[in-house]
Design an enzyme around this catalytic site. Sequence first.
Site, mmCIF file in Angstrom:
data_model
loop_
_atom_site.group_PDB
_atom_site.id
_atom_site.type_symbol
_atom_site.label_atom_id
_atom_site.label_comp_id
_atom_site.label_asym_id
_atom_site.label_seq_id
_atom_site.Cartn_x
_atom_site.Cartn_y
_atom_site.Cartn_z
ATOM 1 N N CYS A 116 94.351 -7.186 1.227
ATOM 2 C CA CYS A 116 93.524 -5.549 1.266
ATOM 3 C C CYS A 116 91.962 -5.883 1.574
ATOM 4 C CB CYS A 116 94.274 -4.715 0.767
ATOM 5 S SG CYS A 116 95.471 -4.287 0.698
ATOM 6 N N HIS A 256 88.860 0.467 -0.936
ATOM 7 C CA HIS A 256 89.668 0.397 0.021
ATOM 8 C C HIS A 256 90.301 1.510 -0.361
ATOM 9 C CE1 HIS A 256 93.512 -1.724 2.037
ATOM 10 N NE2 HIS A 256 94.058 -1.264 0.368
ATOM 11 N N ASN A 286 97.150 2.798 4.888
ATOM 12 C CA ASN A 286 96.806 1.802 4.349
ATOM 13 C C ASN A 286 96.459 0.805 5.768
ATOM 14 O OD1 ASN A 286 95.710 -0.748 2.826
ATOM 15 N ND2 ASN A 286 97.033 -0.293 1.246
HETATM 16 N N1 COA Z 1 109.133 9.562 -1.928
HETATM 17 C C1 COA Z 1 110.443 10.397 -2.812
HETATM 18 N N2 COA Z 1 110.044 8.907 -3.797
HETATM 19 C C2 COA Z 1 109.365 8.408 -4.013
HETATM 20 C C3 COA Z 1 109.090 7.056 -2.552
HETATM 21 C C4 COA Z 1 109.320 8.742 -2.275
HETATM 22 N N3 COA Z 1 108.351 8.052 -0.377
HETATM 23 N N4 COA Z 1 109.107 6.343 -2.838
HETATM 24 C C5 COA Z 1 109.718 6.249 -4.845
HETATM 25 N N5 COA Z 1 109.924 7.221 -4.803
HETATM 26 C C6 COA Z 1 110.649 7.431 -6.267
HETATM 27 C C7 COA Z 1 110.615 6.445 -7.219
HETATM 28 O O1 COA Z 1 112.068 5.926 -6.400
HETATM 29 C C8 COA Z 1 110.658 6.894 -8.142
HETATM 30 O O2 COA Z 1 112.004 7.201 -8.476
HETATM 31 P P1 COA Z 1 112.817 6.988 -9.832
HETATM 32 O O3 COA Z 1 111.569 7.470 -10.996
HETATM 33 O O4 COA Z 1 113.807 7.926 -9.876
HETATM 34 O O5 COA Z 1 112.707 6.074 -10.175
HETATM 35 C C9 COA Z 1 109.438 7.562 -8.266
HETATM 36 O O6 COA Z 1 109.203 8.033 -7.085
HETATM 37 C C10 COA Z 1 108.270 7.083 -9.004
HETATM 38 O O7 COA Z 1 108.365 5.993 -7.868
HETATM 39 P P2 COA Z 1 107.054 4.820 -8.731
HETATM 40 O O8 COA Z 1 107.300 3.940 -7.339
HETATM 41 O O9 COA Z 1 106.684 4.750 -10.184
HETATM 42 O O10 COA Z 1 105.915 6.225 -8.343
HETATM 43 P P3 COA Z 1 104.419 5.794 -8.335
HETATM 44 O O11 COA Z 1 103.402 7.160 -8.509
HETATM 45 O O12 COA Z 1 103.685 4.510 -8.877
HETATM 46 O O13 COA Z 1 103.882 5.595 -6.613
HETATM 47 C C11 COA Z 1 102.873 4.320 -5.090
HETATM 48 C C12 COA Z 1 104.000 5.221 -5.626
HETATM 49 C C13 COA Z 1 103.025 3.130 -4.317
HETATM 50 C C14 COA Z 1 102.719 5.637 -3.852
HETATM 51 C C15 COA Z 1 102.165 3.379 -6.366
HETATM 52 O O14 COA Z 1 102.568 2.619 -6.859
HETATM 53 C C16 COA Z 1 100.934 3.130 -4.904
HETATM 54 O O15 COA Z 1 99.754 3.372 -5.033
HETATM 55 N N6 COA Z 1 101.132 1.314 -5.699
HETATM 56 C C17 COA Z 1 99.267 0.835 -5.272
HETATM 57 C C18 COA Z 1 99.514 0.248 -4.603
HETATM 58 C C19 COA Z 1 98.745 -0.570 -4.317
HETATM 59 O O16 COA Z 1 96.908 -0.317 -4.562
HETATM 60 N N7 COA Z 1 98.404 -1.679 -3.060
HETATM 61 C C20 COA Z 1 97.509 -2.715 -3.275
HETATM 62 C C21 COA Z 1 96.233 -2.376 -1.776
HETATM 63 S S1 COA Z 1 97.547 -2.918 -0.623
#
Ligand code: COA
Length: 329
Positions: A116, A256, A286
């Site tokens: 990214c 980004h 993204n």
């Molecule tokens: N729909 C519904 N629930 C979902 C889900 C989806 N698409 N994806 C994950 N969940 C659930 C998980 O299983 C978890 O459930 P649990 O608590 O029962 O285990 C819960 O939602 C929370 O998951 P979590 O990973 O803590 O969510 P989050 O708030 O961290 O959001 C992302 C997830 C991926 C959106 C976030 O972590 C993120 O943006 N990460 C970084 C992305 C990034 O910047 N990448 C770098 C550059 S590419």
Amino acid sequence: MSKRYAGITGTGHYVPEYVLTNQELETIVDTNDEWIRTRTGIRERRILKDKDKATSFMATRAAEEVLERTGTDPKEIDVIIVATVTPDYMFPATACLVQKNIGATRAYAFDMLAACSGFLFALTTGSNMIESGRAQKVLVIGADKMSSIVDYTDRNTCILFGDGAGAVLLEAFEEETGVIDYVHYTDGDDQCLLYQPAGGSKRPASHETVDLHLHSLRQDGRPVFKKATEGMADVSAEIMQRNNLTGEDVDWLVPHQANLRIISATANRMGLDPSKVMINIDKYGNTTAATIPLCLYEWSDRLSKGDKLVLTAFGGGLTWGATYVKWSV
Ligand code: COA
């Protein structure tokens, strides 16, 4: 020789027609529109459905558009850099295919892999070539067909990514404009927080790697989120400090587009009014190396010569950085 600067003189883009909405994703994995919007800011993303078309197709379209918008003959281009994690082939480089497609017969071309942060690192490389006096015109392209490495059975990642391409033309200037400063970082990801497990020399393709979906990207979302939020905010603050910029001075933040919450945290840290932040994650998700040039393209009509932009990214590698740009046209 007086100091030379590398200014951005034009932008181009390509996004596929097919719109993959949150509602459609609800029918593919166990997710829902509300979760996706509130956690990420994404409503829809574009997908390149045509199986015969790949990253070079989108990169070529973006390059053709920037050449047309700037009235540039492809034979004037000295270098083409394509930032991508989804090249058409492992080799040759996607940039070589673009070189052929656009008829840039004088240019040499290569790909850059910094996930990214790829567009930022490629912009730095291209601008250094111009500042050194060895190149006059450099095409810098960020392009990714993320749908080719997304596992549509993994709800943690498949909701995040889309396909697209953006391109800028860099040209030499005598006045102080264009890429003014940059700060880039890497912290080698030995924990595999964000990576594509197979297809490289460590785990070449086999029946097993295909069966285990190891050719798709994997992300440990929570730690990456934390590192991305800290990394983008810190490096943006650092580049402002180095260049004596306050939130008032910066005209645009070009972040980004990985997660709206990361973008907001960065803007807050910079003391920026939300109206100065380029955001299109709702439409495209993204697109990895394409997010920043897609923003520059979409906002190009609202940019004026001398506008001060801070570009910032965080991604796999881990890689991150910020670049201070004075708009040149
Ligand atoms: N729909 C519904 N629930 C979902 C889900 C989806 N698409 N994806 C994950 N969940 C659930 C998980 O299983 C978890 O459930 P649990 O608590 O029962 O285990 C819960 O939602 C929370 O998951 P979590 O990973 O803590 O969510 P989050 O708030 O961290 O959001 C992302 C997830 C991926 C959106 C976030 O972590 C993120 O943006 N990460 C970084 C992305 C990034 O910047 N990448 C770098 C550059 S590419």
